[in-house]
Design a protein around this motif. Structure first.
Motif, PDB file in Angstrom:
ATOM      1  N   PHE A  11       0.851  -1.517   0.074  1.00 50.25           N
ATOM      2  CA  PHE A  11       0.055   0.695   0.464  1.00 50.25           C
ATOM      3  C   PHE A  11       1.212   0.936   0.141  1.00 50.25           C
ATOM      4  CE2 PHE A  11      -3.139  -3.360   1.947  1.00 50.25           C
ATOM      5  CZ  PHE A  11      -3.557  -3.543   1.108  1.00 50.25           C
ATOM      6  N   VAL A  12       1.910   1.094  -0.168  1.00 54.75           N
ATOM      7  CA  VAL A  12       2.866   2.275   0.204  1.00 54.75           C
ATOM      8  C   VAL A  12       3.656   2.780  -1.709  1.00 54.75           C
ATOM      9  CG1 VAL A  12       5.476   3.255   0.738  1.00 54.75           C
ATOM     10  CG2 VAL A  12       4.405   1.652   2.080  1.00 54.75           C
ATOM     11  N   PRO A  13       3.146   4.156  -1.938  1.00 52.65           N
ATOM     12  CA  PRO A  13       3.342   4.307  -3.455  1.00 52.65           C
ATOM     13  C   PRO A  13       4.050   3.853  -3.684  1.00 52.65           C
ATOM     14  CG  PRO A  13       2.763   5.968  -1.886  1.00 52.65           C
ATOM     15  CD  PRO A  13       2.978   4.846  -0.693  1.00 52.65           C
ATOM     16  N   LYS A  14       4.886   3.613  -5.075  1.00 46.63           N
ATOM     17  CA  LYS A  14       5.581   2.657  -5.605  1.00 46.63           C
ATOM     18  C   LYS A  14       6.779   3.094  -5.881  1.00 46.63           C
ATOM     19  CE  LYS A  14       3.313  -0.576  -9.178  1.00 46.63           C
ATOM     20  NZ  LYS A  14       2.913  -0.496 -10.441  1.00 46.63           N
ATOM     21  N   GLU A  15       6.898   4.454  -5.351  1.00 52.15           N
ATOM     22  CA  GLU A  15       8.173   5.144  -5.646  1.00 52.15           C
ATOM     23  C   GLU A  15       9.397   5.244  -4.523  1.00 52.15           C
ATOM     24  OE1 GLU A  15       5.830   8.493  -6.031  1.00 52.15           O
ATOM     25  OE2 GLU A  15       5.413   6.375  -6.448  1.00 52.15           O
ATOM     26  N   PHE A  16       7.760   4.894  -2.962  1.00 52.17           N
ATOM     27  CA  PHE A  16       8.430   4.950  -2.199  1.00 52.17           C
ATOM     28  C   PHE A  16       8.941   3.713  -1.304  1.00 52.17           C
ATOM     29  CE2 PHE A  16       6.516   9.057  -2.114  1.00 52.17           C
ATOM     30  CZ  PHE A  16       7.583   9.639  -2.879  1.00 52.17           C
ATOM     31  N   GLN A  17       8.795   2.582  -2.361  1.00 56.39           N
ATOM     32  CA  GLN A  17       8.489   1.019  -1.149  1.00 56.39           C
ATOM     33  C   GLN A  17       9.902   0.783  -1.055  1.00 56.39           C
ATOM     34  OE1 GLN A  17       6.493  -1.933  -4.080  1.00 56.39           O
ATOM     35  NE2 GLN A  17       4.422  -1.185  -3.547  1.00 56.39           N
ATOM     36  N   LYS A  18      11.045   1.109  -1.583  1.00 53.61           N
ATOM     37  CA  LYS A  18      11.949  -0.049  -1.681  1.00 53.61           C
ATOM     38  C   LYS A  18      12.910   1.450  -0.680  1.00 53.61           C
ATOM     39  CE  LYS A  18      11.055  -3.755  -2.994  1.00 53.61           C
ATOM     40  NZ  LYS A  18      11.260  -4.749  -2.284  1.00 53.61           N
ATOM     41  N   GLY A  19      12.547   2.479  -0.035  1.00 49.63           N
ATOM     42  CA  GLY A  19      13.271   3.393   0.423  1.00 49.63           C
ATOM     43  C   GLY A  19      12.839   4.503   1.283  1.00 49.63           C
ATOM     44  N   ILE A  20      13.071   5.636   1.946  1.00 48.19           N
ATOM     45  CA  ILE A  20      12.489   6.738   2.269  1.00 48.19           C
ATOM     46  C   ILE A  20      11.182   7.069   1.671  1.00 48.19           C
ATOM     47  CG2 ILE A  20      14.780   7.023   3.898  1.00 48.19           C
ATOM     48  CD1 ILE A  20      14.639   9.506   2.351  1.00 48.19           C
ATOM     49  N   TYR A  21      10.477   7.714   2.726  1.00 46.18           N
ATOM     50  CA  TYR A  21       9.000   8.405   2.825  1.00 46.18           C
ATOM     51  C   TYR A  21       9.287   9.352   2.458  1.00 46.18           C
ATOM     52  CZ  TYR A  21       4.458  10.122   2.252  1.00 46.18           C
ATOM     53  OH  TYR A  21       3.193  11.486   1.564  1.00 46.18           O
ATOM     54  N   VAL A  22       8.960   9.870   1.085  1.00 49.18           N
ATOM     55  CA  VAL A  22       9.264  11.412   1.752  1.00 49.18           C
ATOM     56  C   VAL A  22       7.630  12.260   0.829  1.00 49.18           C
ATOM     57  CG1 VAL A  22       9.940  13.908  -0.858  1.00 49.18           C
ATOM     58  CG2 VAL A  22      11.544  11.193  -0.158  1.00 49.18           C
ATOM     59  N   PHE A  23       7.193  13.245   2.216  1.00 45.45           N
ATOM     60  CA  PHE A  23       6.551  14.658   2.016  1.00 45.45           C
ATOM     61  C   PHE A  23       6.355  15.676   0.367  1.00 45.45           C
ATOM     62  CE2 PHE A  23       7.320  14.018   6.259  1.00 45.45           C
ATOM     63  CZ  PHE A  23       5.994  13.399   6.897  1.00 45.45           C
ATOM     64  N   PRO A  24       5.026  14.902   0.027  1.00 43.20           N
ATOM     65  CA  PRO A  24       4.557  15.837  -1.327  1.00 43.20           C
ATOM     66  C   PRO A  24       5.080  17.578  -1.636  1.00 43.20           C
ATOM     67  CG  PRO A  24       3.152  14.898  -0.643  1.00 43.20           C
ATOM     68  CD  PRO A  24       3.511  13.988   0.599  1.00 43.20           C
ATOM     69  N   ALA A  25       4.755  17.584  -0.018  1.00 41.25           N
ATOM     70  CA  ALA A  25       4.930  19.353   0.251  1.00 41.25           C
ATOM     71  C   ALA A  25       5.732  19.590   0.791  1.00 41.25           C
ATOM     72  CB  ALA A  25       3.781  19.689   0.581  1.00 41.25           C
ATOM     73  N   GLU A  26       6.460  21.080   1.192  1.00 41.36           N
ATOM     74  CA  GLU A  26       7.121  21.222   2.286  1.00 41.36           C
ATOM     75  C   GLU A  26       6.255  21.154   3.859  1.00 41.36           C
ATOM     76  OE1 GLU A  26       8.316  25.145   2.251  1.00 41.36           O
ATOM     77  OE2 GLU A  26       9.358  24.452   0.194  1.00 41.36           O
TER      78      GLU A  26
END
Length: 802
Positions: free
Chosen positions: A130-145
């Motif tokens: 359920f984690v966005p694909k671009e963050f499945q093998k790494g850290i999660y990055v907030f979409p905005a500041e």
């Protein structure tokens, strides 16, 4: 369906904790449980990465300087491949708690100090799928500041509380936040408040060249679309992402996520397509044709059949209607123009397609249970409005209608007195109307009569009983008082057929047989084995296994399996029976007729070795005796005849007989054919099967008590030589027909074939008993009857009287 309390607050004043709400909802009929997210998480803040340098002693680690809302940035060693300068990330500070009891502590990693941990969503308990694909093998990055040092747990929605409602199939209206708001609101006497979605009129254009063609009109009641031009496809806002991953849905992009968001909000599945990938800008809803394939995102393809309802464009399948979208027209970062679909597909068709292709999901779960056709247009408008609010959109088309069913409310009429009587309570008209209003229904009252208008969101309600159920559950089952039942008493008892069956089973139990119960579903080979009624076979549309594919046409195959099972485990002496139904399907009919039958099987010894007896293996006459005993207790005013037959292929042609009454065959008895026994790994076994329905139709004798006869009987013995093909039953029948009024019994006492007997013949000996209950019987009278018997036998069967 998990109902977010934070989301619910947008519709209702939530004044109670999640445990109390879950308990209250459970008491009104929908089993619910409280869910608290992030109870094992602490010390999570937003971090802003201001510098990233390679670790001096590692080729995959980085030294990150991260602002976390303190006076100075902290250094964190991070090995994630997607870490970069300027990112806003999740930081677990020194002393933070993560799932599974993991505690973060400051320390050195390859000689470099690390004051915390930069986290991925999966490390916080979110399932990786359920984690966005671009963050499945790494850290999660907030979409905005975000503000460094802010509570990351709150931003991620991991401090939310939820009510997990175990939805029953009839309450699919609660598979959306709005439907759940009505349900919870009615429980607490609060009406939810919803904002009607609206689209900016300045962006709506009148002309549109998209064509909708609905070919499968019987499976599509509503199909509406809008197109949107020059959209910007990017990452979704965090508030959308956190709400959909808390519903176990993976964020994809702002367009797809908005569609999923509206599905959760309205309970109405929304689908989006890349408009530029549609051939000739045309959509067709039809049954799949030969060669149609469904291309999935993982690269696999599903071969579609003519039973599948599909969305196509230019002959290419864009999706399996209500189940799964194809990857052919999926929305990607390169998409500029989109088509948004809102529809209602036939639930049965969706369920079967999802099961057939193993593709059950959020959309099919809703369609197969039912969706609100009154919310199709509104949910489409909401999806378009939401997309327009979170990304750039140049223009929006008017609503394009493929097919639309008028959303008319259901009217249920009833009487207040009748409703109270069925509920067993006395609610005043005012109290009853208040409960109806709490549910969002409208009612008109005329004296004792009420007419209730049910909105389309409650399509499960159609009759007065449904209305009564709603009133009593909102009133509260826990508020019902114990009362004694009232009404007319009825006399219990068995039906005639059940009483008759009980008598038959009692006889067989008294004969030392054991009763068995076997499956009514058997495999293709077994169903043909003893199909003596020569019926058409009845096969299940979706059998669970090949062994349970057909409705049985005989009880015998199940008994043979019981015999084989026991003998394989050393239990050789078996005497069993079964009473049950077989299924007779006439030509040209779909539903078979159910016939009551009784059958038995005996194998092994009927007598064991003892100090005064020797063992005896079962034979034809042992089983015939059991059947005769059973038939005698039917008290039928009929003569049962046993005639040899070789027409039952799996029975021994020389040891099998039909059982008939007045020429009508009602059953059979016989020994299993040696080849059949060998194939099924059973020893010598005798079986019988009788049609109980035909037995019940026979006339019953008038039983009268008689005093014991005062006058003696006279006996005669008869020995004859007869052809071996003539059965003893034929002989006995003829003896009775010609024996006169005083012949009361005939018993065979001798059968001989061998030396001194001509080949093709057998010697039979009979004991005849004559008696007159009202007078002394003379030898002259007996001799006259005896002579008639012999003359008839000589004439009919060419016997030689010895």
């Amino acid at each position: 369906m998990k109902i977010s309390m934070n989301w619910l607050k947008e519709y209702l004043p939530v004044e109670h904790n999640v445990e109390e709400i879950a308990n209250k909802v459970s008491l009104t009929g929908i089993e619910s449980a409280p869910v608290e997210l992030g109870t094992d998480l602490s010390g999570l803040v937003v971090g802003h990465i201001i510098d990233v340098k390679p670790h001096p002693d590692s080729d995959h680690l980085n030294l990150c300087q991260v602002e976390i809302g303190e006076k100075e940035p902290v250094q964190i060693v991070c090995g994630a491949p997607n870490v970069a300068n300027g990112q806003y990330v999740i930081v677990a500070k020194n002393g933070a708690n993560l799932p599974a009891g993991k505690v973060i502590k400051s320390g050195e990693i390859r000689g470099q100090l690390s004051n915390g941990m930069i986290c991925g969503l999966d490390e916080l308990g979110v399932k990786e799928k359920f984690v966005p694909k671009e963050f499945q093998k790494g850290i999660y990055v907030f979409p905005a500041e975000e503000q460094p040092g802010a509570d990351a747990k709150e931003l991620l929605g991991l401090n939310d509380t939820m009510v997990d409602m175990d939805i029953t199939p009839n309450r699919a209206d609660t598979l959306g936040m709005r439907g759940a708001a009505w349900e919870i609101g009615a429980t607490y006497d609060h009406k939810p408040s919803f904002t009607k979605p609206e689209i900016a009129e300045s962006k709506v254009v009148k002309n549109n060249d998209v064509k909708i063609n609905i070919k499968a009109k019987d499976l599509v009641t509503d199909y509406l679309v809008r197109t949107m031009s020059n959209v910007t496809v990017t990452e979704s806002p965090l508030w959308i992402q956190r709400r959909i991953w808390n519903q176990d849905i993976q964020p994809v992009n702002n367009i797809v996520d908005a569609a999923n968001y509206v599905m959760i909000e309205f309970g109405e599945p929304i689908q989006v397509y890349d408009l530029d990938k549609l051939t000739d800008k045309e959509i067709t809803v039809e049954m799949a044709a030969e060669g149609h394939k469904l291309e999935l995102n993982d690269g696999n393809k599903k071969d579609l059949s003519h039973d599948d309802l599909v969305i196509t464009s230019g002959g290419q399948a864009l999706g399996l209607a209500g189940v799964q979208k194809s990857s052919v027209a999926e929305v990607t970062s390169d998409t500029k123009n989109i088509l948004v679909e809102s529809a209602v597909f036939d639930g049965t068709s969706v369920r079967k397609a999802a099961q057939r292709h193993d593709l059950r999901g959020n959309a099919s779960n809703r369609f197969e249970k039912g969706v609100d056709n009154g919310a199709v247009s509104e949910s489409l408008t909401r999806a378009v409005q939401l997309i327009d609010s979170i990304t750039n959109v140049e223009s929006i088309s008017q609503e394009i209608v493929g097919v639309q069913t008028k959303d008319e409310p259901i009217i249920i009429d009833g009487k207040i007195s009748h409703i109270n009587r069925l509920m067993g309570i006395e609610l005043s008209p005012e109290e009853m109307l208040k409960i109806i209003d709490r549910l969002g229904f409208t009612a008109e009252r005329n004296g004792d009569e009420i007419s209730v208008s049910i909105p389309t969101r409650r399509w499960d309600m159609t009759i007065e009983a449904d209305l009564i159920e709603e009133i009593i559950r909102i009133f509260g089952y826990d508020n019902l008082k114990g009362t004694l039942p009232s009404g007319h008493e009825t006399r219990g008892g068995y039906t005639p057929i059940r009483e008759f069956i009980n008598k038959l089973t009692s006889v067989l139990l008294s004969e030392g047989m054991d009763e068995t119960i076997n499956f009514a579903l058997i495999n293709k080979h077994e169903v043909e084995d003893f199909n003596t009624i020569h019926t058409n076979l009845t096969r299940l549309l979706h059998p669970m296994t090949e062994d349970h594919e057909y409705l049985r046409t005989s009880l015998v195959p199940g008994l043979i399996k019981d015999i084989a099972y026991n003998q394989a485990r050393g239990n050789d002496n078996i005497s069993i029976f079964e009473q049950g139904r077989i299924f007779d399907r006439k030509e040209g009919t779909d539903r078979p007729e159910e016939l009551e039958y009784i059958a038995g099987a005996v194998s092994g010894n009927v007598l064991e070795d003892s100090w005064n007896t020797t063992s005896k293996t079962v034979d034809f006459y042992d089983v015939k005796g059991i059947v005769e005993e059973m038939l005698m207790f039917t008290n039928s005013d009929a003569e049962f005849e046993y005639s040899a037959t070789d027409q039952i292929s799996n029975l021994h042609p020389g040891q099998t007989a039909n059982i008939s009454v007045d020429g009508d065959v009602i059953g059979y008895i016989g020994k299993l054919h040696p080849n059949y026994q060998s194939d099924h790994n059973v020893a010598d076994t005798y079986v019988f099967e009788v049609n109980v329905d035909k037995l019940l139709e026979l006339n019953r004798k008038q039983v009268q008590a008689k005093s014991a006869p005062k006058y003696p009987s006279i006996t005669r013995d008869l020995a004859i030589l007869v052809g071996k093909d003539i059965s003893s039953g034929q002989i006995v029948k003829d003896i009775f027909e010609n024996g006169g009024d005083y012949l009361i019994d005939v018993n065979i006492f001798d059968v001989y074939q061998g030396s001194n007997i001509e080949s093709g013949f057998k010697s039979l000996g009979y004991h005849l008993i004559f008696q007159n209950a009202n007078d002394t019987l003379t030898d002259e009278t007996v001799e006259k009857s005896f002579t008639n018997i012999k003359n008839s036998l000589v004439s009919k069967f060419n016997v030689e009287v010895r």
